[in-house]
Motif scaffolding. Structure first.
Motif, short mmCIF file in Angstrom:
data_model
loop_
_atom_site.label_atom_id
_atom_site.label_comp_id
_atom_site.label_asym_id
_atom_site.label_seq_id
_atom_site.Cartn_x
_atom_site.Cartn_y
_atom_site.Cartn_z
N MET A 1 -1.96 1.58 -5.34
CA MET A 1 -3.14 1.25 -4.53
C MET A 1 -4.30 0.89 -5.46
SD MET A 1 -5.00 3.48 -1.51
CE MET A 1 -3.57 3.33 -0.43
N PRO A 2 -5.00 -0.22 -5.19
CA PRO A 2 -6.09 -0.64 -6.08
C PRO A 2 -7.27 0.33 -6.05
CG PRO A 2 -6.11 -1.94 -4.07
CD PRO A 2 -4.84 -1.12 -4.04
N THR A 3 -7.99 0.39 -7.16
CA THR A 3 -9.22 1.16 -7.22
C THR A 3 -10.38 0.27 -6.76
OG1 THR A 3 -9.75 0.50 -9.48
CG2 THR A 3 -8.32 2.46 -9.19
N PHE A 4 -11.54 0.85 -6.61
CA PHE A 4 -12.72 0.08 -6.24
C PHE A 4 -13.00 -0.99 -7.30
CE2 PHE A 4 -17.30 -0.73 -6.28
CZ PHE A 4 -17.53 -1.06 -4.95
N ASN A 5 -12.91 -0.61 -8.56
CA ASN A 5 -13.16 -1.58 -9.64
C ASN A 5 -12.13 -2.71 -9.62
OD1 ASN A 5 -15.44 -0.27 -10.60
ND2 ASN A 5 -14.29 1.00 -12.02
N ASP A 6 -10.88 -2.37 -9.29
CA ASP A 6 -9.85 -3.40 -9.15
C ASP A 6 -10.24 -4.41 -8.07
OD1 ASP A 6 -8.21 -2.21 -11.08
OD2 ASP A 6 -7.08 -1.05 -9.59
N TYR A 163 -5.78 -6.38 2.28
CA TYR A 163 -5.71 -4.93 2.13
C TYR A 163 -5.39 -4.28 3.49
CZ TYR A 163 -8.11 -5.45 -2.40
OH TYR A 163 -8.45 -5.79 -3.68
N PRO A 164 -4.37 -3.43 3.56
CA PRO A 164 -4.12 -2.67 4.80
C PRO A 164 -5.29 -1.73 5.11
CG PRO A 164 -2.24 -2.56 3.29
CD PRO A 164 -3.37 -3.15 2.52
N ALA A 165 -5.36 -1.29 6.35
CA ALA A 165 -6.47 -0.44 6.78
C ALA A 165 -6.56 0.85 5.97
CB ALA A 165 -6.32 -0.11 8.26
N ASP A 166 -5.41 1.44 5.59
CA ASP A 166 -5.47 2.69 4.84
C ASP A 166 -6.03 2.48 3.43
OD1 ASP A 166 -3.27 1.30 3.95
OD2 ASP A 166 -1.92 3.04 3.89
N GLU A 169 -9.77 2.20 3.90
CA GLU A 169 -10.29 3.55 4.15
C GLU A 169 -10.46 4.32 2.84
OE1 GLU A 169 -11.27 6.70 7.00
OE2 GLU A 169 -10.72 4.62 7.40
N LYS A 170 -9.45 4.26 1.97
CA LYS A 170 -9.51 4.99 0.71
C LYS A 170 -10.60 4.44 -0.22
CE LYS A 170 -6.81 6.70 -3.19
NZ LYS A 170 -7.91 6.40 -4.15
N LEU A 171 -10.68 3.12 -0.32
CA LEU A 171 -11.69 2.51 -1.17
C LEU A 171 -13.10 2.89 -0.72
CD1 LEU A 171 -10.22 -1.09 -1.65
CD2 LEU A 171 -10.34 0.74 -3.36
N VAL A 175 -16.02 5.57 -2.81
CA VAL A 175 -17.41 5.27 -3.22
C VAL A 175 -18.43 5.88 -2.26
CG1 VAL A 175 -16.87 3.21 -4.55
CG2 VAL A 175 -17.26 3.01 -2.09
N GLY A 176 -17.96 6.80 -1.42
CA GLY A 176 -18.87 7.57 -0.57
C GLY A 176 -19.48 6.82 0.60
N ILE A 177 -18.78 5.82 1.12
CA ILE A 177 -19.27 5.11 2.30
C ILE A 177 -18.87 5.90 3.54
CG2 ILE A 177 -19.08 3.01 3.69
CD1 ILE A 177 -18.65 1.44 1.12
N LYS A 178 -19.86 6.44 4.22
CA LYS A 178 -19.59 7.27 5.40
C LYS A 178 -20.49 6.82 6.56
CE LYS A 178 -18.17 11.31 2.70
NZ LYS A 178 -18.42 12.75 2.40
#
Length: 268
Positions: A1-6, A163-166, A169-171, A175-178
């Motif tokens: 699964m890619p990271t935010f930086n990816d 990107y799939p929904a999951d 969601e993880k990305l 990074v704290g998006i709520k």
């Protein structure tokens, strides 16, 4: 699964190849996780972006306030457009669901707002789970991330579409998006909130009074759901209760609201 930086690097690479660094991009920003993550990614990628949020008389004010705070924190120009009149013209007198008419109003308003204000590209937060075969934006002859469709008249950039929904969601979580949650039941099991008008019964003839009823009953039910950490909404005018993880106490409170509205409280 890619990271935010990816994800940021992927957007940078694609944007360089597609010439997006020379464009002004208008992001259709609902304030949900998908569009919030997209906005954050495009900002981090260094693209020239502004946000556009549509609202109407029956929109959740809490989510709109959260969206405004989010763009302020990111330092992004944010436009708000009231589409109440257009929604009433498109939806009143027709059968539900209202969402079909609302999306049409928002799409064409976004197009003309962009063209009249010097934007070159529109961006949407669609993810891979939103991709429906045969939909207008999936009729792309090239990369589905950037669609130049003559019928629309302005290219659409969808950086999350692969990107799939999951993953989205993880990305966003990383990074704290709520985003602010109304604890709606929504039409899908995932966090897919929107507005109370989606709970007008299918095939029901839409009226302004029915829109008001959908807003008022669901606003009260959402307050209960948020406090009890369940997800609940009520269809109107059938008053069907929909709830994830409701216990007897939650259902009792929700039923009391429903019974009051059945008695005519919605038009006081």
């Amino acid at each position: 699964m890619p990271t935010f930086n990816d994800a940021v690097d992927e957007i940078k690479n694609f944007s360089e190849k597609a010439g997006l660094y020379d464009k002004r991009i208008l992001v259709m920003f609902s304030g949900g996780k998908d569009s919030s993550l997209m906005l954050y990614l495009l900002k981090e990628a260094g693209l020239d972006i502004s946000a556009l949020t549509f609202f109407h008389r029956w929109s959740w004010r809490e989510t709109l306030n959260w969206a405004m705070k989010f763009t302020k924190r990111l330092g992004i120009e944010h436009f708000l457009v009231d589409v109440t009149d257009g929604l009433l013209r498109e939806a009143t007198g027709r059968k539900g669901p209202v969402c079909i008419n609302c999306k049409k109003v928002m799409l064409w308003n976004a197009k003309w707002f962009a063209l009249n204000n010097g934007f070159d590209v529109l961006a949407k937060g669609d993810n891979a789970n939103d991709k429906i075969i045969g939909a207008l934006l999936d009729q792309c002859e090239t990369d589905i991330r950037l669609c130049g469709l003559p019928k629309i008249g302005i290219p659409f950039f969808r950086p999350l579409i692969k990107y799939p929904a999951d993953t989205v969601e993880k990305l966003a979580d990383d990074v704290g998006i709520k985003p602010y949650r109304m604890y709606e039941h929504a039409r899908r099991r995932q966090w897919r909130e929107g507005c109370p008008l989606q709970y007008i019964d299918k095939e029901e003839i839409v009226t302004p009074e029915l829109m008001e009823l959908a807003y008022r009953v669901n606003y009260e039910v959402s307050r209960i759901a948020r406090r009890m950490k369940v997800r609940a909404s009520v269809r109107v005018p059938s008053f069907e209760i929909m709830c994830w993880n409701c216990d007897e106490e939650a259902l009792k409170e929700i039923n009391s609201v429903v019974e009051r509205f059945k008695g005519g409280d919605s038009y006081d």
